[in-house]
Motif scaffolding. Structure first.
Motif, mmCIF file in Angstrom:
data_model
loop_
_atom_site.group_PDB
_atom_site.id
_atom_site.type_symbol
_atom_site.label_atom_id
_atom_site.label_comp_id
_atom_site.label_asym_id
_atom_site.label_seq_id
_atom_site.Cartn_x
_atom_site.Cartn_y
_atom_site.Cartn_z
ATOM 1 N N ARG B 50 0.823 -1.212 0.000
ATOM 2 C CA ARG B 50 0.000 0.000 0.000
ATOM 3 C C ARG B 50 0.861 1.268 0.000
ATOM 4 N NH1 ARG B 50 -4.763 -1.857 4.212
ATOM 5 N NH2 ARG B 50 -6.027 -2.940 2.668
ATOM 6 N N CYS B 53 2.135 1.838 -3.637
ATOM 7 C CA CYS B 53 1.242 2.423 -4.653
ATOM 8 C C CYS B 53 0.611 3.726 -4.159
ATOM 9 C CB CYS B 53 0.209 1.422 -5.143
ATOM 10 S SG CYS B 53 -0.770 0.659 -3.898
ATOM 11 N N LEU B 55 -1.068 4.455 -1.383
ATOM 12 C CA LEU B 55 -2.294 4.417 -0.590
ATOM 13 C C LEU B 55 -2.027 4.792 0.853
ATOM 14 C CD1 LEU B 55 -4.331 1.275 -1.655
ATOM 15 C CD2 LEU B 55 -4.709 3.664 -2.176
ATOM 16 N N LEU B 56 -0.813 4.512 1.314
ATOM 17 C CA LEU B 56 -0.446 4.868 2.682
ATOM 18 C C LEU B 56 0.785 5.764 2.623
ATOM 19 C CD1 LEU B 56 -0.760 1.489 4.649
ATOM 20 C CD2 LEU B 56 -2.281 3.456 4.772
ATOM 21 N N TYR B 83 -3.149 -2.862 -9.509
ATOM 22 C CA TYR B 83 -3.130 -3.265 -8.107
ATOM 23 C C TYR B 83 -4.289 -4.212 -7.863
ATOM 24 C CZ TYR B 83 -3.773 -2.588 -3.009
ATOM 25 O OH TYR B 83 -3.939 -2.757 -1.658
ATOM 26 N N THR B 85 -6.292 -5.955 -4.903
ATOM 27 C CA THR B 85 -6.438 -5.909 -3.445
ATOM 28 C C THR B 85 -6.596 -7.312 -2.871
ATOM 29 O OG1 THR B 85 -8.779 -5.574 -3.791
ATOM 30 C CG2 THR B 85 -7.464 -3.626 -3.390
ATOM 31 N N LYS B 87 -8.753 -8.271 -0.552
ATOM 32 C CA LYS B 87 -10.178 -8.573 -0.547
ATOM 33 C C LYS B 87 -10.731 -8.222 -1.926
ATOM 34 C CE LYS B 87 -14.259 -6.957 1.766
ATOM 35 N NZ LYS B 87 -14.755 -5.659 2.186
ATOM 36 N N SER B 89 -12.468 -6.473 -4.626
ATOM 37 C CA SER B 89 -12.881 -5.080 -4.519
ATOM 38 C C SER B 89 -13.605 -4.578 -5.755
ATOM 39 C CB SER B 89 -11.656 -4.203 -4.247
ATOM 40 O OG SER B 89 -10.728 -4.361 -5.295
ATOM 41 N N LEU B 90 -13.997 -5.511 -6.639
ATOM 42 C CA LEU B 90 -14.792 -5.059 -7.791
ATOM 43 C C LEU B 90 -16.256 -4.981 -7.372
ATOM 44 C CD1 LEU B 90 -12.616 -6.893 -10.260
ATOM 45 C CD2 LEU B 90 -13.299 -4.513 -10.536
ATOM 46 N N PHE B 91 -17.101 -4.521 -8.302
ATOM 47 C CA PHE B 91 -18.472 -4.241 -7.917
ATOM 48 C C PHE B 91 -19.338 -5.493 -8.057
ATOM 49 C CE2 PHE B 91 -16.377 -0.426 -9.259
ATOM 50 C CZ PHE B 91 -16.576 0.384 -8.159
ATOM 51 N N ASP B 93 -22.408 -5.956 -7.624
ATOM 52 C CA ASP B 93 -23.733 -5.811 -8.231
ATOM 53 C C ASP B 93 -23.650 -5.363 -9.688
ATOM 54 O OD1 ASP B 93 -22.720 -3.419 -7.471
ATOM 55 O OD2 ASP B 93 -24.452 -2.761 -6.311
ATOM 56 N N MET B 94 -22.473 -5.558 -10.300
ATOM 57 C CA MET B 94 -22.367 -5.327 -11.746
ATOM 58 C C MET B 94 -21.843 -6.611 -12.392
ATOM 59 S SD MET B 94 -21.371 -1.360 -12.276
ATOM 60 C CE MET B 94 -19.613 -1.504 -12.292
ATOM 61 N N LEU B 134 -23.417 -11.480 -12.518
ATOM 62 C CA LEU B 134 -23.042 -10.462 -11.531
ATOM 63 C C LEU B 134 -21.785 -10.934 -10.809
ATOM 64 C CD1 LEU B 134 -26.462 -9.422 -9.942
ATOM 65 C CD2 LEU B 134 -25.186 -8.308 -11.765
#
Lengths: 366, 314
Positions: B50, B53, B55-56, B83, B85, B87, B89-91, B93-94, B134
């Motif tokens: 992180r 890239c 993020l931190l 990157y 992740t 977990k 991290s894509l959507f 509900d798409m 989905l």
């Protein structure tokens, strides 16, 4: 150019997700209609048929005629009779009645004695509306055959309610209710918007793409502006069809005001979204804004009657300004130019909150 | 202008309050290689990725990623890195296609080539059958392939993968690594964190992290050659009691059980590692056989993450 297409990508994504989220989608349409029906039918300050008990200790021709005239007003509904004022007090305390009428033994003599009241009203003062109605009763002229003099009483002041001559409550409620409904839905939608993505992990992905904070914020707000406009149309439609609430001024002016108000609320929601860590926190903060928006905005209680500090707080809330705008445009036929101060405040609020949200939202996790 | 290293970090440190998540990390990741971060949970792998890239914000130290100062110029760096992740991290509900479409738009992938690129990725990552599904309803392996497809869509020069295989089955893991090798061959530098030994072994080069400190780095064979330990393998009928007996030997740095076998680490300074183990086993009256073995990556890991007190024993 790239920036525009990124905003459009976010916007399209929001619409897609919204369409698949039945609950939110239902809230867009269902909440305004439900609230309109609830508030429109339930809130009525034009009170009739108050439960009343009579303690007629005179029981004369005159007192019976007096009671009959009281009943004719339809303001009271006689549900019980009592023997003594003490018994009336008991009924009041128990909540069985709202008004007790005590007619003393010497009622007939009192009606000719100008120094003493002929009868007593015992009123449940714990409800301010009932107290107000009881005061109306007091000023009612009663024509007693035996006392011609009372008919000569004439009123020194006649009240003419402009803009709402029939004094129908929905006419007062609906313009304000529009602001309350929009405050609730608009702030909530965007308040959870970013927190939800944070909780689902989407945010870590998003902030690693070239999308900027401002692009993300704009893309998230625009779809909801359209939804807000749709809600306004719904509320106005229901108001006109069911409650006969007019829009006397220009609809375009009304929509201009609504645009500024919706933008202000959405921006405020986004700001909340950058401060809250969980969706639950975001909802709590929304309620924290919503309550004063109902109580201090002039929607429920007259703004002028509030203490100075409450007025300051009220002035800060977007809903206060929007209610002034809607009441002005819908009922008083004012133009947006007459009310430019309120419009300017809403626009300023939207810009400030949006800037605050974009600044607070860092593309980092720490 | 392109240096030999995709990532150069010096003294990279991250503190969360009193907790030091990453401490004084130096890192050189050569271009075009697969570089592994091996370490247990909480060893600072994710925090390092992180920071790299942007993020931190590092508490101390600096890093040069693709010749760009991080976190200073992180914004200019974003289009050049991919990157993935830890977990998903894509959507959810798409659909798969919609997710890829979204990523293509966000990265401003040339409009005319978008459809072809998405088709190519759907084929390569075996997602053609799921294009209308989905994303949230897919299996772990499918989600992981979609995440990789999204991370590489814009053809990044550097790919940062944070424990990409922690939620998938062994077959998916093998396929996933095959895909990584293909990417590396086409010139992409890959930094991947893992806690699987077999995955670490596939990396061109790796760093072992323990409690935020880099305890070793190099190619897998370099690391295996330089543990500073003898590895004695013991095959015992009663490995539990054998382990007990061997642990009592003062020279022994660690004993790890693998089925009926025990891997015993003894510092290199010792002359007769098998003898000392043999004697202990016989003294305990146990039926077992000890032989000298070469270090596996697991032995390396055990050796370098030992408490300093035990490493210096003997």
């Amino acid at each position: 150019m790239k920036s525009m297409s990124r905003i459009f990508a976010i916007l399209q994504k929001e619409v897609r997700q919204l369409r698949r989220d039945r609950l939110t989608f239902g809230m867009v349409v269902g909440l305004p209609i439900l609230q309109m029906l609830l508030f429109g039918y339930a809130i009525n300050t034009d009170v009739r048929n108050l439960k009343t008990a009579i303690a007629d200790q005179a029981n004369s021709h005159l007192s019976r005629q007096f009671v009959a005239e009281l009943a004719q007003t339809q303001v009271i509904d006689i549900v019980a009779t009592a023997d003594s004022p003490q018994q009336l007090e008991t009924l009041l305390r128990e909540g069985a009645i709202s008004i007790g009428v005590h007619i003393p033994r010497d009622f007939d003599r009192r009606t000719v004695d100008r120094t003493r009241a002929a009868s007593h009203l015992l009123v449940d003062g714990s409800d301010p509306t009932i107290l107000g109605v009881a005061n109306q009763l007091r000023s009612m002229p009663f024509g007693f055959d035996a006392v011609k003099g009372t008919q000569a009483v004439h009123r020194a002041i006649e009240v003419r309610p402009y803009y709402n001559p029939e004094r129908r409550t929905p006419v007062n409620i609906v313009p304000g209710l529009m602001g309350v409904i929009l405050t609730m839905t608009m702030i909530l939608f965007t308040a959870v918007a970013i927190v939800r993505e944070r909780e689902r992990g989407n945010l870590e992905l998003l902030i690693n793409t070239p999308v900027s904070s401002a692009e993300l914020m704009i893309g998230k707000v625009v779809p909801y502006i359209l939804i807000g406009m749709l809600q306004i149309a719904l509320i106005l439609g229901v108001g006109l069809l069911l409650f006969d609430v007019p829009v006397r001024g220009s609809v375009i002016d009304l929509y201009l005001a609504a645009f500024a108000f919706i933008a202000a609320n959405l921006a405020l929601g986004l700001f909340i979204s950058t401060a809250a860590r969980t969706q639950f926190q975001a909802m709590q903060m929304t309620v924290f804004i919503l309550l004063p928006s109902i109580l201090l905005s002039g929607f429920m209680f007259p703004f002028e009657g509030m203490p100075r500090i409450a007025q300051w707080l009220g002035e800060a809330l977007p809903n206060t300004h929007f209610i002034r705008l809607t009441r002005g445009i819908m009922l008083r036929e004012a133009s947006i130019g007459d009310l430019y101060r309120d419009l300017a405040y809403l626009l300023g609020f939207a810009v400030a909150a949006m800037t605050g949200a974009a600044l607070r939202f860092t593309k980092r996790l720490d | 202008m392109n240096g030999a290293f995709a990532i150069e970090a010096r003294g990279l440190t991250k503190r969360f309050g009193d907790l030091v998540a990453v401490s004084q990390l130096d890192l050189d990741v050569p271009r075009g290689e697969i570089y592994g971060f091996l370490g247990p949970n909480g060893s600072g792998k994710s925090t390092t990725i992180r920071m790299l890239c942007g993020l931190l914000m590092p508490s101390d130290g600096n890093a040069l990623v693709l010749d760009t100062e991080v976190p200073g110029d992180a914004r200019r760096l974003k289009p050049r890195i991919g990157y993935m992740t830890q977990k998903f991290s894509l959507f959810g509900d798409m659909t798969v296609s919609e997710n890829l479409q979204f990523i293509a738009e966000i990265y401003s992938y040339p409009r005319r080539e978008r459809a072809a690129r998405i088709q190519e990725l759907l084929e390569r990552y075996d997602l053609l059958g799921q294009r209308k599904q989905l994303a949230g309803t897919m299996s772990g392996g499918q989600k992981q392939r979609l995440a990789l497809a999204c991370a590489v869509l814009h053809r990044p020069e550097l790919l940062l993968l944070d424990e990409p295989t922690s939620a998938v089955d062994p077959q998916s893991r093998r396929d996933f690594w095959a895909a990584l090798f293909r990417l590396a061959e086409s010139g992409t530098t890959i930094l991947v964190s893992t806690h699987y030994m077999d995955e670490a072994e596939r990396c061109h080069r790796l760093a072992i992290l323990d409690h935020g400190v880099k305890v070793a780095d190099g190619t897998p064979s370099e690391l295996q050659a330089s543990t500073g330990m003898h590895v004695v393998e013991v095959v015992a009928s009663d490995p539990y009691h054998a382990q007990g007996a061997i642990s009592k030997i003062p020279e022994v740095a660690s004993v790890t059980q693998l089925g009926v076998r025990l891997r015993v680490l003894i510092p290199e300074a010792h002359d007769d590692p098998t003898g000392v183990v043999d004697r202990a086993l016989r003294a305990a009256g146990l039926d077992a056989e000890a032989s000298l073995s070469s270090a596996t990556l697991e032995d390396v890991f055990v050796a370098v993450t030992l408490q300093p007190r035990r490493r210096d024993a003997a």
